[in-house]
Design a protein around this motif. Structure first.
Motif, PDB file in Angstrom:
ATOM      1  N   ARG A  90      34.987  39.123  52.496  1.00 22.32           N
ATOM      2  CA  ARG A  90      35.660  40.336  52.968  1.00 22.32           C
ATOM      3  C   ARG A  90      35.171  41.576  52.221  1.00 22.32           C
ATOM      4  N   ASN A  97      30.251  47.633  56.259  1.00 22.03           N
ATOM      5  CA  ASN A  97      30.868  48.566  57.201  1.00 22.03           C
ATOM      6  C   ASN A  97      30.894  49.987  56.651  1.00 22.03           C
ATOM      7  N   PRO A 272      39.620  37.798  71.871  1.00 20.65           N
ATOM      8  CA  PRO A 272      39.864  39.061  71.162  1.00 20.65           C
ATOM      9  C   PRO A 272      40.875  38.941  70.035  1.00 20.65           C
ATOM     10  N   ILE A 275      40.095  38.619  65.879  1.00 15.89           N
ATOM     11  CA  ILE A 275      39.796  39.667  64.892  1.00 15.89           C
ATOM     12  C   ILE A 275      40.989  39.975  63.993  1.00 15.89           C
ATOM     13  N   LYS A 276      42.143  39.381  64.270  1.00 17.38           N
ATOM     14  CA  LYS A 276      43.321  39.598  63.408  1.00 17.38           C
ATOM     15  C   LYS A 276      43.346  38.693  62.181  1.00 17.38           C
ATOM     16  N   ASN A 277      42.432  37.721  62.112  1.00 14.86           N
ATOM     17  CA  ASN A 277      42.520  36.684  61.069  1.00 14.86           C
ATOM     18  C   ASN A 277      41.735  37.068  59.810  1.00 14.86           C
TER      19      ASN A 277
END
Length: 282
Positions: A90, A97, A272, A275-277
């Motif tokens: 992460r 990013n 979709p 992407i919350k994990n």
């Protein structure tokens, strides 16, 4: 005879170096303000740290911010130095990013900083204002009361010669009352529909019959009207330049993206919701 002069010159240099560096001196942003385990913390690092603070913190006194930011950077550097092994996924993805975002931002800044051609500004002005129809603006006053009976009594007093402004200051419950009921200039859509409809039908100098809105009962006086005109180009130049630059940025983004070798992996079906994990990156 040289030694006293040399000593004084050295003393003066030492005193100069000991003085605080001020904003007017424009020091090198690579100036080192601290080292932690041999790693430099520079003035530039502190400037960036301050710039990214929420606005409520940026308004703190300079000396408070300086100490707070320096303490934070020292602590972060010391803590980072104790990390062992590879960084978590992460963290590496966040760095990627951030680098991507900041680098793209530099490209956009370059487009925004480029000179804007006069023809482009003129075209933007014509597109927005050339065919703009002249509108009507109204300058009105009103007296607002709670009941129709009160409004009828006010209208009767006005018809008998009472002064509108004085009556507004005495009777009106609206915020404009102390100012004689004056609402200033307004155009279409700025007043509630019932109020606006009544004003549109009036002649300058006329006083309306009581008009009901959700705020109560109004007795309205139309003071004067005027036609709206398109602004001069110089009066809206900054706004037009910004519009042109924003258009150039969007065009440049589309051009660069169009030329890029992009493969969206359309054959892969991705849920979709995945992407919350965030915990999957631990």
């Amino acid at each position: 005879m040289q030694k006293p002069l040399t000593y004084l010159a050295s003393l003066a240099l030492a005193v100069t170096l000991a003085l605080p560096v001020t904003a007017e001196d424009k020091p090198n942003v690579d100036t080192v303000v601290a080292t932690v385990n041999g790693k430099d913390i520079t003035l530039g690092h502190m400037i960036i740290a301050r710039a990214t603070l929420p606005q409520q913190y940026q308004d703190l006194p300079d000396e408070v911010l300086y100490k707070g930011i320096l303490d934070q950077l020292v602590q972060q550097t010391a803590l980072a130095d104790t990390h062992e092994g590879d960084l978590p996924k992460r963290v590496t993805l966040s760095l990627e990013n951030e680098t991507r975002s900041l680098t793209a931002g530099e490209v956009i800044e370059g487009v925004m900083a480029a000179p804007v051609e006069e023809d482009a500004i003129k075209a933007a002005y014509d597109a927005q204002y050339k065919d703009q129809e002249a509108g009507e603006e109204y300058n009105a006053s009103h007296i607002l009361v709670e009941t129709k009976e009160e409004a009828d009594a006010i209208k009767e007093a006005l018809d008998e010669g009472a002064d509108f402004a004085e009556l507004a200051r005495e009777k009106s419950t609206g915020p404009s009352g102390p100012g004689g009921g004056s609402l200033g200039w307004f155009g279409a859509g700025m007043m509630v529909p019932t109020f606006e409809a009544a004003v549109v039908e009036m002649e300058p100098g006329a006083v309306s019959a009581p008009v009901e809105t959700q705020f109560g009962w109004h007795v309205i006086k139309l003071n004067e009207t005027r036609k709206t005109k398109a602004p001069q180009m110089e009066d809206v130049r900054e706004e037009l330049e910004l519009q042109v630059r924003q258009t150039l940025v969007q065009t440049r983004i589309e051009e660069i993206t169009e030329k890029a070798d992009v493969d969206l992996m359309s054959e892969q079906v991705i849920d979709p919701a995945l992407i919350k994990n965030i915990d999957w990156l631990e």
